[in-house]
Scaffold this motif. Structure first.
Motif, PDB file in Angstrom:
ATOM      1  N   UNK B 363       0.844  -1.182   0.000  1.00 14.53           N
ATOM      2  CA  UNK B 363       0.000   0.000   0.000  1.00 14.53           C
ATOM      3  C   UNK B 363       0.881   1.234   0.000  1.00 14.53           C
ATOM      4  N   UNK B 364       0.378   2.300  -0.562  1.00 16.99           N
ATOM      5  CA  UNK B 364       1.100   3.558  -0.560  1.00 16.99           C
ATOM      6  C   UNK B 364       0.346   4.566   0.285  1.00 16.99           C
ATOM      7  N   UNK B 365       1.075   5.589   0.710  1.00 14.87           N
ATOM      8  CA  UNK B 365       0.450   6.599   1.559  1.00 14.87           C
ATOM      9  C   UNK B 365       0.655   7.955   0.904  1.00 14.87           C
ATOM     10  N   UNK B 366      -0.448   8.620   0.556  1.00 14.42           N
ATOM     11  CA  UNK B 366      -0.347   9.911  -0.131  1.00 14.42           C
ATOM     12  C   UNK B 366      -0.084  11.024   0.863  1.00 14.42           C
ATOM     13  N   UNK B 367       0.213  12.188   0.323  1.00 17.39           N
ATOM     14  CA  UNK B 367       0.487  13.356   1.169  1.00 17.39           C
ATOM     15  C   UNK B 367      -0.709  13.660   2.064  1.00 17.39           C
TER      16      UNK B 367
END
Lengths: 149, 656
Positions: B363-367
């Motif tokens: 998973x990625x985490x956005x700003x």
């Protein structure tokens, strides 16, 4: 004229009448015993029931067997005939309306000697009976166990 | 000096005669720096000056007691010398080795004349002795030095020549001699360059005019001499410092030059190669840069500590940070907390050992804190020595895919449920159908038996009436009875056909490869045998093979061919054809005849049971043949249709 009893196993009185008539027309005048269902047929053959008192030394020269019968149907009757020492060698001709494969196969595999489909046309029926009588009653030598008075 | 010898009288007389003159010479004699002596022929020293005494280390007192022979290193020399003097009267610079009083040997030059009395008789010898020991030593040293020099000049391997001011070669060393032969006295430019006058760039001017040493490189020259040379031209001066000649030391530098040339070539090639490679690299870089910039996947590179080096636009867009912000961040900041350990483990277990990771679903985490599903692949960046210096990360936002996958999953589940329901239903239906089949079977059995039995009665009794009551019945009555009998026949036929039709539907199908052409051939033969008088032309395309139940397909061909046979009965020249044609990708079999044909308006009635387009009087039949064909073809999953025109024939098509 060769003697010998013919056993006709047939439940339809019209058919009985017409069969007898056809035999008469073909000049086959042997005595014809009629059984109206499978049980009666076996009673006659094995001297049981209504035929308990009959002379068992006399056995039919030929059995004409319908398949669709009340009580016990023709296939079962045939099976019993072939299973019994006393009757297993008697020629049995299936005389029926059906020409279902199933019936044909079953009959022959149980040891029927002939299979004849009753034609609707009476003339043809007479023809058929004539030939059948000629062959099985007059020409055919029955097995030695069957008395032919 | 006193002498008791007989000669002394004479000597005294002479002394007197000489008078004043003697006095003058004595002083000269005594003061001379050259050693001067007077000796007798026998070797007695008559007189010797101070220089002589000093030279040999004697005093005047020593003189009367020794013979001059003792002074010769080799006493035989004295005799030889004496003979020469006697012969010539005078000897100049006669070299001889003489011994001092202390035993040291001196190299001496004797210049001696015969000392004569007035009467011409020989009194002895007078002369001057010059000590040339030092000179001899110097000469020897010089010789040795020259020898050394010569050896050096020969051994040095360089070509050494000396030219005078006219550029005539006046000296060469051995290697030069070996190379050019004897060139002494020849002009250097003639020898070296086959020129008739001095070379334009000759160093000689500087050497002779300015007295300078010039070092210069020459070449390339023709073969048989050094191709390239390094020449040192130096002035040779006389004692006054005037330049009188020029020494040229020529070193063969061909090898060096060629090496240099080779090196230069190498260098040039290398330079070109580097240039080309640089260009290639730039192009390649340009290409990859384009790929990198335009990729819809996010791409970022990090150092080994995870600090981002750079990223592409897609990466920046995906996470919502500007590229500048991202450059100050660590990769961990783009991964939600729960994934960090997993990614660290993957780096250790996959990326470091083998250089790259599997495609990871993380998973990625956005700003803005939104977490999204991502697929990623990481791989190591190595420097030229194979040391890991960083990592690449390729990241794809798979939110949409995940959504679709979710949908797909729910659809699949729904579908599965539906399938199961369908299967359940099918099972139920199959059971129902089986029951129905059984029922139908017993029904047809009944029909076959029970419907026929009354018919037999009707016919049989009609016949009995006709036979037994012929006299009572008039012709009309008999005719009616015959009509009854005919109807029963037809009824029987109908029942039979109906049974046959139901059997087609009920019987089990066994699919196998069947040669339809062969079956058609057999049927055509049977037909021709049945009516040998009919003239029918059968055209059967050979080798038409199809998948199907052989019994049922035989029934199809039988029905169609019998139909064709029947409906061409009135043709004088009947033709029946069985073949195949193509409709698109479908193989279509056909049976064609040129018989009675039919009106296409009624073509939809052709395949219904008991449907007939012709009266039984015209063509016999009861109209179940094509119904049977249709059922069989349908059971094979095929289609059957017909085309025709009244009196022009009919074509029956079927697919399987």
């Amino acid at each position: 004229m060769v003697k010998g009893v013919i056993l006709l196993v047939e439940d339809n009185p019209d058919d009985v009448f017409l069969t007898k008539r056809a035999f008469k027309k073909s000049n086959i005048l042997n005595e014809m015993i009629v059984a109206r269902d499978g049980v009666e047929a076996l009673d006659y053959l094995f001297g049981t029931g209504a035929y308990a008192d009959r002379d068992m030394s006399i056995m039919p020269t030929l059995i004409l067997l319908d398949l669709r019968l009340p009580k016990l149907d023709g296939i079962d009757v045939l099976r019993r005939i072939r299973a019994d020492e006393r009757t297993k060698l008697i020629p049995v001709v299936i005389l029926t309306t059906s020409k279902e494969q199933k019936d044909l196969i079953e009959s022959y595999s149980l040891g029927a000697n002939s299979y004849i489909r009753k034609p609707v046309d009476f003339d043809q029926f007479v023809q058929a009976v004539h030939q059948l009588g000629l062959y099985w009653v007059l020409l055919n030598e029955p097995p030695p166990t069957i008395r032919r008075d | 000096m006193t002498n008791k010898n007989p000669d002394t009288t004479e000597f005294k007389r002479l002394e007197k005669a000489l008078g004043e003159s003697e006095k003058r010479y004595r002083s000269l004699f005594e003061e001379s720096r050259d050693a001067i002596y007077f000796i007798t022929r026998e070797g007695k020293v008559v007189d010797a000056n101070k220089a002589a005494l000093d030279l040999f280390g004697y005093t005047k007192e020593d003189l009367p007691n020794f013979n001059v022979v003792e002074m010769y290193e080799n006493p035989a020399d004295r005799l030889k010398f004496q003979q020469e003097i006697e012969e010539k009267g005078a000897v100049r610079d006669y070299g001889v080795r003489m011994r001092r009083k202390d035993g040291t040997v001196l190299d001496c030059l004797l210049t001696t004349t015969v000392w004569q009395a007035n009467d011409g008789s020989t009194l002895g010898y007078q002369g001057i002795i010059r000590d040339i020991t030092e000179y001899k030593k110097a000469e020897k040293t010089l010789q040795e030095s020259e020898e050394k020099l010569r050896a050096i000049l020969t051994g040095i391997g360089d070509y050494i020549t000396i030219q005078d001011k006219d550029l005539d070669i006046i000296w060469v060393n051995q290697p030069t001699m070996d190379l050019y032969g004897d060139i002494i006295g020849k002009k250097c430019y003639k020898v070296y360059h086959e020129l008739e006058e001095n070379c334009s760039n000759c160093a000689s001017e500087k050497v002779f005019n300015e007295g300078k040493t010039v070092v210069w490189e020459g070449g390339p020259y023709r073969e048989s001499r050094p191709k390239y040379s390094l020449v040192t031209s130096s002035p040779v001066r006389d004692i006054e410092g005037n330049v009188v000649a020029m020494v040229e030391v020529t070193k063969d530098i061909t090898e060096r030059k060629e090496m240099e040339q080779q090196l230069k070539n190498y260098a040039e090639n290398l330079e070109k190669l580097v240039e080309e490679r640089t260009l290639e690299l730039r192009e390649s870089e340009e290409r990859y840069r384009g790929l990198y910039d335009s990729s819809i996947d996010g791409i970022a590179s990090t150092k080994m500590d995870g600090n981002i080096i750079e990223c592409n636009q897609a990466f920046s867009d995906m996470f919502g940070y500007s590229k500048e912000e991202i450059k100050k961040m660590n990769y961990l900041e783009f991964i939600p907390g729960k994934w960090r350990d997993i990614v660290a483990r993957i780096i250790n277990e996959q990326i470091l050992p083998r250089g790259f990771s599997d495609v990871l679903e993380i998973e990625g985490c956005k700003k803005d804190g939104i977490i999204f599903p991502a697929s990623a692949r990481l791989w190591v960046i190595n420097d030229i020595n194979g040391n890991s210096i960083g990592m690449w990360a390729l990241i794809r936002d798979i939110t949409e895919r995940k959504k679709l996958e979710g949908k797909l999953k729910s659809y699949t589940e729904k579908l599965k449920r539906l399938d199961e329901e369908r299967a359940e239903e099918l099972k139920r239906k199959t059971v129902q159908l089986e029951a129905l089949n059984k029922e139908l079977e017993s029904f047809s059995y009944s029909v076959s038996h029970d419907l026929r039995a009354p018919l037999r009665s009707i016919d049989g009794f009609s016949k009995a009436l006709l036979d037994d009551y012929a006299e009572i019945l008039d012709d009309e009555g008999k005719h009616y009875l015959n009509r009854v009998r005919k109807a029963t026949q037809r009824m029987a036929e109908l029942i039979d056909e109906l049974l046959a039709l139901s059997r087609v539907t009920r019987s089990e199908m066994r699919r196998e490869k069947i040669d339809l052409s062969e079956i058609a051939q057999e049927i055509s033969l049977e037909l021709q045998e049945s009516q040998p008088k009919r003239l029918v032309d059968f055209i059967i395309e050979p080798g038409l093979v199809a998948d199907g139940d052989s019994r049922l397909l035989r029934a199809v061909l039988e029905n169609l061919l019998i139909n064709a046979w029947k409906f061409t009965g009135k043709k004088h020249k009947a033709q029946i054809e069985f073949g195949v044609t193509w409709k698109g990708v479908n193989r279509v079999f056909f049976v064609q005849d040129n018989g009675a044909g039919f009106n296409m308006e009624y073509s939809n009635k052709l395949f219904g049971a008991f449907q007939r387009l012709h009266s039984p009087d015209e063509f016999p039949g009861i109209g179940v043949g094509l119904a049977t064909v249709k059922r069989i073809i349908n059971r094979h999953g095929g289609r059957v249709w017909a085309e025709g025109e009244v009196d022009k024939g009919a074509t029956f098509y079927f697919t399987l």
